[in-house]
Write an enzyme that holds these catalytic residues in place. Structure first.
Site, PDB file in Angstrom:
ATOM      1  N   GLY A 129     -20.300  -2.066 -14.064  1.00  0.00           N
ATOM      2  CA  GLY A 129     -20.714  -0.847 -13.261  1.00  0.00           C
ATOM      3  C   GLY A 129     -21.209  -1.416 -11.881  1.00  0.00           C
ATOM      4  O   GLY A 129     -21.520  -2.756 -11.694  1.00  0.00           O
ATOM      5  N   GLU A 132     -29.118   3.487 -13.093  1.00  0.00           N
ATOM      6  CA  GLU A 132     -29.719   4.699 -13.483  1.00  0.00           C
ATOM      7  C   GLU A 132     -31.017   4.496 -13.929  1.00  0.00           C
ATOM      8  O   GLU A 132     -31.388   3.267 -14.308  1.00  0.00           O
ATOM      9  CB  GLU A 132     -29.124   5.546 -14.638  1.00  0.00           C
ATOM     10  CG  GLU A 132     -27.530   5.774 -14.251  1.00  0.00           C
ATOM     11  CD  GLU A 132     -26.886   6.798 -14.803  1.00  0.00           C
ATOM     12  OE1 GLU A 132     -26.728   6.863 -15.788  1.00  0.00           O
ATOM     13  OE2 GLU A 132     -26.346   7.808 -13.890  1.00  0.00           O
ATOM     14  N   ALA A 142     -19.264  11.357 -19.610  1.00  0.00           N
ATOM     15  CA  ALA A 142     -18.534  10.867 -20.761  1.00  0.00           C
ATOM     16  C   ALA A 142     -18.952  11.970 -21.851  1.00  0.00           C
ATOM     17  O   ALA A 142     -19.753  12.570 -21.641  1.00  0.00           O
ATOM     18  CB  ALA A 142     -18.802   9.527 -21.071  1.00  0.00           C
ATOM     19  N   CYS A 174     -22.050   2.914 -25.035  1.00  0.00           N
ATOM     20  CA  CYS A 174     -21.657   2.037 -24.082  1.00  0.00           C
ATOM     21  C   CYS A 174     -22.163   0.699 -24.347  1.00  0.00           C
ATOM     22  O   CYS A 174     -21.458  -0.438 -24.118  1.00  0.00           O
ATOM     23  CB  CYS A 174     -21.813   2.647 -22.787  1.00  0.00           C
ATOM     24  SG  CYS A 174     -23.411   3.017 -22.341  1.00  0.00           S
ATOM     25  N   ASN A 207     -20.304  11.037 -24.976  1.00  0.00           N
ATOM     26  CA  ASN A 207     -21.144  10.615 -26.117  1.00  0.00           C
ATOM     27  C   ASN A 207     -22.445  11.217 -26.041  1.00  0.00           C
ATOM     28  O   ASN A 207     -23.168  11.178 -26.816  1.00  0.00           O
ATOM     29  CB  ASN A 207     -21.150   9.024 -26.063  1.00  0.00           C
ATOM     30  CG  ASN A 207     -21.397   8.312 -24.828  1.00  0.00           C
ATOM     31  OD1 ASN A 207     -21.549   9.013 -23.838  1.00  0.00           O
ATOM     32  ND2 ASN A 207     -21.718   6.982 -25.025  1.00  0.00           N
ATOM     33  N   GLU A 221     -21.322   3.690 -14.341  1.00  0.00           N
ATOM     34  CA  GLU A 221     -21.799   3.254 -15.454  1.00  0.00           C
ATOM     35  C   GLU A 221     -20.463   3.397 -16.422  1.00  0.00           C
ATOM     36  O   GLU A 221     -20.167   4.429 -16.929  1.00  0.00           O
ATOM     37  CB  GLU A 221     -22.804   4.488 -15.954  1.00  0.00           C
ATOM     38  CG  GLU A 221     -24.064   4.302 -15.086  1.00  0.00           C
ATOM     39  CD  GLU A 221     -24.936   3.169 -15.367  1.00  0.00           C
ATOM     40  OE1 GLU A 221     -24.555   2.199 -16.036  1.00  0.00           O
ATOM     41  OE2 GLU A 221     -26.049   3.069 -14.550  1.00  0.00           O
ATOM     42  N   PRO A 247     -18.678  17.810 -17.012  1.00  0.00           N
ATOM     43  CA  PRO A 247     -18.742  17.059 -18.019  1.00  0.00           C
ATOM     44  C   PRO A 247     -17.376  16.721 -18.592  1.00  0.00           C
ATOM     45  O   PRO A 247     -16.427  17.100 -18.097  1.00  0.00           O
ATOM     46  CB  PRO A 247     -19.150  18.085 -19.077  1.00  0.00           C
ATOM     47  CG  PRO A 247     -19.478  19.423 -18.394  1.00  0.00           C
ATOM     48  CD  PRO A 247     -18.833  19.186 -17.166  1.00  0.00           C
ATOM     49  N   VAL A 292     -13.838   1.877 -17.904  1.00  0.00           N
ATOM     50  CA  VAL A 292     -13.683   0.752 -16.654  1.00  0.00           C
ATOM     51  C   VAL A 292     -12.368   1.429 -16.193  1.00  0.00           C
ATOM     52  O   VAL A 292     -12.359   1.329 -14.954  1.00  0.00           O
ATOM     53  CB  VAL A 292     -13.457  -0.650 -17.118  1.00  0.00           C
ATOM     54  CG1 VAL A 292     -13.096  -1.541 -16.004  1.00  0.00           C
ATOM     55  CG2 VAL A 292     -15.065  -1.331 -17.839  1.00  0.00           C
TER      56      VAL A 292
HETATM   57  P1  NDP Z   1     -13.420   8.358 -19.727  1.00  0.00           P
HETATM   58  O1  NDP Z   1     -13.452   6.975 -18.686  1.00  0.00           O
HETATM   59  O2  NDP Z   1     -12.140   8.805 -20.264  1.00  0.00           O
HETATM   60  O3  NDP Z   1     -13.938   9.584 -18.780  1.00  0.00           O
HETATM   61  C1  NDP Z   1     -15.052   9.929 -18.174  1.00  0.00           C
HETATM   62  C2  NDP Z   1     -15.136  10.964 -17.286  1.00  0.00           C
HETATM   63  O4  NDP Z   1     -14.353  10.921 -16.121  1.00  0.00           O
HETATM   64  C3  NDP Z   1     -14.552  12.203 -18.195  1.00  0.00           C
HETATM   65  O5  NDP Z   1     -15.450  13.367 -17.800  1.00  0.00           O
HETATM   66  C4  NDP Z   1     -13.178  12.518 -17.726  1.00  0.00           C
HETATM   67  O6  NDP Z   1     -12.538  13.752 -17.549  1.00  0.00           O
HETATM   68  C5  NDP Z   1     -13.352  12.068 -16.336  1.00  0.00           C
HETATM   69  N1  NDP Z   1     -12.002  11.505 -15.482  1.00  0.00           N
HETATM   70  C6  NDP Z   1     -10.929  11.014 -16.219  1.00  0.00           C
HETATM   71  N2  NDP Z   1      -9.934  10.325 -15.144  1.00  0.00           N
HETATM   72  C7  NDP Z   1     -10.585  10.806 -13.963  1.00  0.00           C
HETATM   73  C8  NDP Z   1     -10.195  10.728 -12.637  1.00  0.00           C
HETATM   74  N3  NDP Z   1      -9.144  10.214 -12.293  1.00  0.00           N
HETATM   75  N4  NDP Z   1     -11.052  11.073 -11.595  1.00  0.00           N
HETATM   76  C9  NDP Z   1     -12.166  11.555 -12.167  1.00  0.00           C
HETATM   77  N5  NDP Z   1     -12.621  12.141 -13.195  1.00  0.00           N
HETATM   78  C10 NDP Z   1     -12.018  11.391 -14.216  1.00  0.00           C
HETATM   79  O7  NDP Z   1     -14.572   8.125 -20.776  1.00  0.00           O
HETATM   80  P2  NDP Z   1     -14.924   8.644 -21.958  1.00  0.00           P
HETATM   81  O8  NDP Z   1     -15.095  10.253 -21.679  1.00  0.00           O
HETATM   82  O9  NDP Z   1     -13.824   8.422 -22.884  1.00  0.00           O
HETATM   83  O10 NDP Z   1     -16.119   7.939 -22.413  1.00  0.00           O
HETATM   84  C11 NDP Z   1     -16.135   6.709 -23.065  1.00  0.00           C
HETATM   85  C12 NDP Z   1     -16.314   5.432 -22.071  1.00  0.00           C
HETATM   86  O11 NDP Z   1     -17.635   5.938 -21.136  1.00  0.00           O
HETATM   87  C13 NDP Z   1     -16.598   4.172 -22.580  1.00  0.00           C
HETATM   88  O12 NDP Z   1     -15.845   3.130 -22.050  1.00  0.00           O
HETATM   89  C14 NDP Z   1     -17.955   3.849 -22.395  1.00  0.00           C
HETATM   90  O13 NDP Z   1     -18.290   2.657 -22.613  1.00  0.00           O
HETATM   91  C15 NDP Z   1     -18.314   4.561 -21.115  1.00  0.00           C
HETATM   92  N6  NDP Z   1     -19.769   5.024 -21.130  1.00  0.00           N
HETATM   93  C16 NDP Z   1     -20.570   4.135 -20.304  1.00  0.00           C
HETATM   94  C17 NDP Z   1     -21.928   4.413 -20.263  1.00  0.00           C
HETATM   95  C18 NDP Z   1     -22.885   3.796 -19.448  1.00  0.00           C
HETATM   96  O14 NDP Z   1     -23.822   4.320 -18.847  1.00  0.00           O
HETATM   97  N7  NDP Z   1     -22.435   2.487 -18.815  1.00  0.00           N
HETATM   98  C19 NDP Z   1     -22.452   5.419 -21.139  1.00  0.00           C
HETATM   99  C20 NDP Z   1     -21.594   6.390 -22.064  1.00  0.00           C
HETATM  100  C21 NDP Z   1     -20.187   5.917 -21.853  1.00  0.00           C
HETATM  101  P3  NDP Z   1     -11.750  14.101 -19.189  1.00  0.00           P
HETATM  102  O15 NDP Z   1     -12.824  13.870 -20.034  1.00  0.00           O
HETATM  103  O16 NDP Z   1     -11.624  15.616 -18.897  1.00  0.00           O
HETATM  104  O17 NDP Z   1     -10.706  13.303 -19.113  1.00  0.00           O
END
Ligand code: NDP
Length: 485
Positions: free
Chosen positions: A455, A459, A152, A285, A154, A251, A178, A231
């Protein structure tokens, strides 16, 4: 604009920077100004193939090294990361917009902690001896193969390190993708690991939009997928990984409860609510965004919270004095503005903030709603921005089912001076990561992760080892073997 430690190309594969300008361009935007500060290219099929080939080719020799040798490399990488903390923190601030005041203490430093911790643990990874009379079984703890990390936006340095360190300690190699929003920092993690002695191909980074992630997840050369994301993305990635019966760590997001009882230390409770809602402009998150405040302390809590929020220094995130920065992107800012409007439409009482900050970039004020009810959108959906929802409650019996009434289960917190109540409440939370009189700590020594839809897997800590290795059982017969015929 130039900044220190600027990566020289889009991808890092097989120990070097690699470019393929045929890939879709991705602009790198500085969230504090909206300026384009760089450009990378999404991985083409040729780049994806190159990365997976490099990771596969490097894996057997990396796994054949002793744990002590692998660990030494990881610990050397940790040292380099700490030495370069300033430059890496400046880069993290350009990538994410988070204030240097934060990035200098929680990003490269936490990445270095993970490399040091798992570097130290690498030499201790062993199987078991199980005696069966004169016969015996031993287990070997073996690598999974090639691990795919998807991050993600952040915490780009931290996520790249939290996934890479345990994966490499166990003898796996990694391809990390990333988020397209923050492409720069993971390249530095790859560069540092290589410089520390990780053989070419052991840790690779490819850029890309979600389609690159999707292509990587379903490639048969990938043995394990570790995603940090939302999610909905988790559902897609989990399903694609399931088609290949691959190991997963997920996660995902949260909407965590933070319960403040009347007897709590007010100042500490306000600190917890600030840390759990406004750090990284709320883009965390595990944030405790549903703040349940017992009625007797509510007015004092809101008054003190507003006073403390007025002390937030909103400004240039590269200035070490700045304590509150912009959102990561225009898109994320607009999503959060939509939630603020919804909060007002649905009748929540805006007690602080609610507007953009009058300066360039993607700044939103820290925002607090009171009189929020359980059914309101801002109390149900993950906002991922600086918006706190304060809900009233009468007593413990009433608040616990409300706190747990969510599909998410990432984190939860309680502030109280009553010792037995604190532990009872922690035991009752349906969440993977709980806090008593504190919020949002994430030291590498403790397992971190979610339950319910937040999740799968953990980790950090020794718990992560189980998710980056597999056991092989070897049966040994010492005497003659009988058979029915
Ligand atoms: P996203 O779910 O939009 O994206 C996460 C990653 O997955 C990005 O690198 C994205 O690429 C990639 N991705 C998107 N679609 C696909 C697919 N179909 N197949 C494979 N990879 C894919 O999350 P955000 O980046 O918007 O981050 C925010 C979210 O992350 C929030 O919901 C937050 O709660 C969660 N989060 C959870 C954490 C935890 O440890 N539990 C920690 C930090 C954040 P691209 O960006 O290029 O679309």
């Amino acid at each position: 604009m130039t900044y220190p430690t600027q990566p020289t190309a889009s991808h890092f594969i097989g120990g070097k920077y690699v470019e393929d300008t045929a890939g879709t361009p991705i602009d790198v935007i500085y969230p504090a100004t909206g300026e384009v500060i760089g450009r990378v290219h999404s991985a083409t099929p040729a780049i994806i193939d190159q990365a997976l080939t490099a990771a596969r080719a490097a894996q057997a020799a990396w796994a054949a090294m002793t744990g002590t040798e692998r660990g030494r490399i990881l610990r050397r990488a940790a040292d380099i990361m700490r030495e370069r903390n300033h430059d890496l923190s400046v880069l993290e601030t350009f990538d994410t917009g988070k204030p240097y005041q934060e990035t200098s203490v929680v990003d490269a430093t936490s990445g270095a902690d993970a490399l040091e911790y798992f570097g130290g643990m690498a030499a201790t990874l062993t199987g078991q001896h199980i005696q069966l009379g004169e016969d015996w079984v031993y287990t070997r703890r073996e690598a999974l193969g090639v691990c795919l990390g998807i991050g993600a936006w952040n915490y780009p340095t931290q996520i790249a390190s939290w996934k890479g360190a345990p994966a490499l300690a166990c003898g796996n190699t990694m391809v990390f993708k990333p988020s397209e929003t923050t492409p720069l920092c993971a390249l530095k993690v790859a560069e540092i690991l290589f410089e520390a002695g990780a053989p070419a191909g052991v840790y690779n980074v490819v850029q890309g939009l979600g389609d690159v992630g999707a292509a990587l997840v379903s490639d048969p050369r990938v043995d394990k997928v570790s995603l940090t994301g939302s999610v909905p993305t988790g559902r897609k990635v989990y399903a694609a990984a399931a088609a290949g019966i691959k190991h997963v760590t997920m996660e995902l997001g949260g909407k965590s409860p933070l319960i403040i009882f009347d007897d709590a230390d007010l100042e500490n409770a306000v600190s917890g609510a600030i840390l759990g809602n406004f750090y990284s402009s709320g883009q965390v998150c595990s944030n405790g965004t549903r703040v349940f405040v017992q009625k007797g302390i509510k007015d004092a809590f809101l008054a003190r919270l507003s006073e403390r929020l007025a002390d937030a220094l909103i400004g240039d995130p590269q200035d070490p004095a700045t304590s509150f920065g912009p959102m990561v992107s225009a898109r994320q800012m607009e999503i959060v503005q939509g939630y603020i409007a919804k909060g007002q439409d649905e009748g929540a009482r805006l007690v602080y903030g609610g507007d953009r900050v009058a300066r360039g970039g993607f700044y939103l004020q820290p925002t607090v709603f009171a009189d929020v009810t359980d059914d309101m959108t801002i109390a149900r959906e993950e906002i991922f921005g600086p918006v706190m929802a304060v809900l009233d409650f009468e007593d413990e019996a009433e608040v616990m089912p409300r706190a747990n009434d969510t599909e998410f289960g990432l984190a939860a917190g309680v502030f109280t001076r009553d010792l037995t109540r604190a532990h009872r409440v922690a035991a009752g939370f349906e969440a993977g990561t709980c806090y008593i009189n504190t919020y949002n700590d994430a030291p590498v020594e403790a397992p971190f992760g979610g339950s319910k839809q937040s999740g799968v897997g953990r980790e950090n800590a020794s718990a992560a080892i189980a998710h980056y290795s597999q056991l092989k059982s070897v049966y040994v017969r010492m005497g003659d073997l009988e058979a029915p015929f």
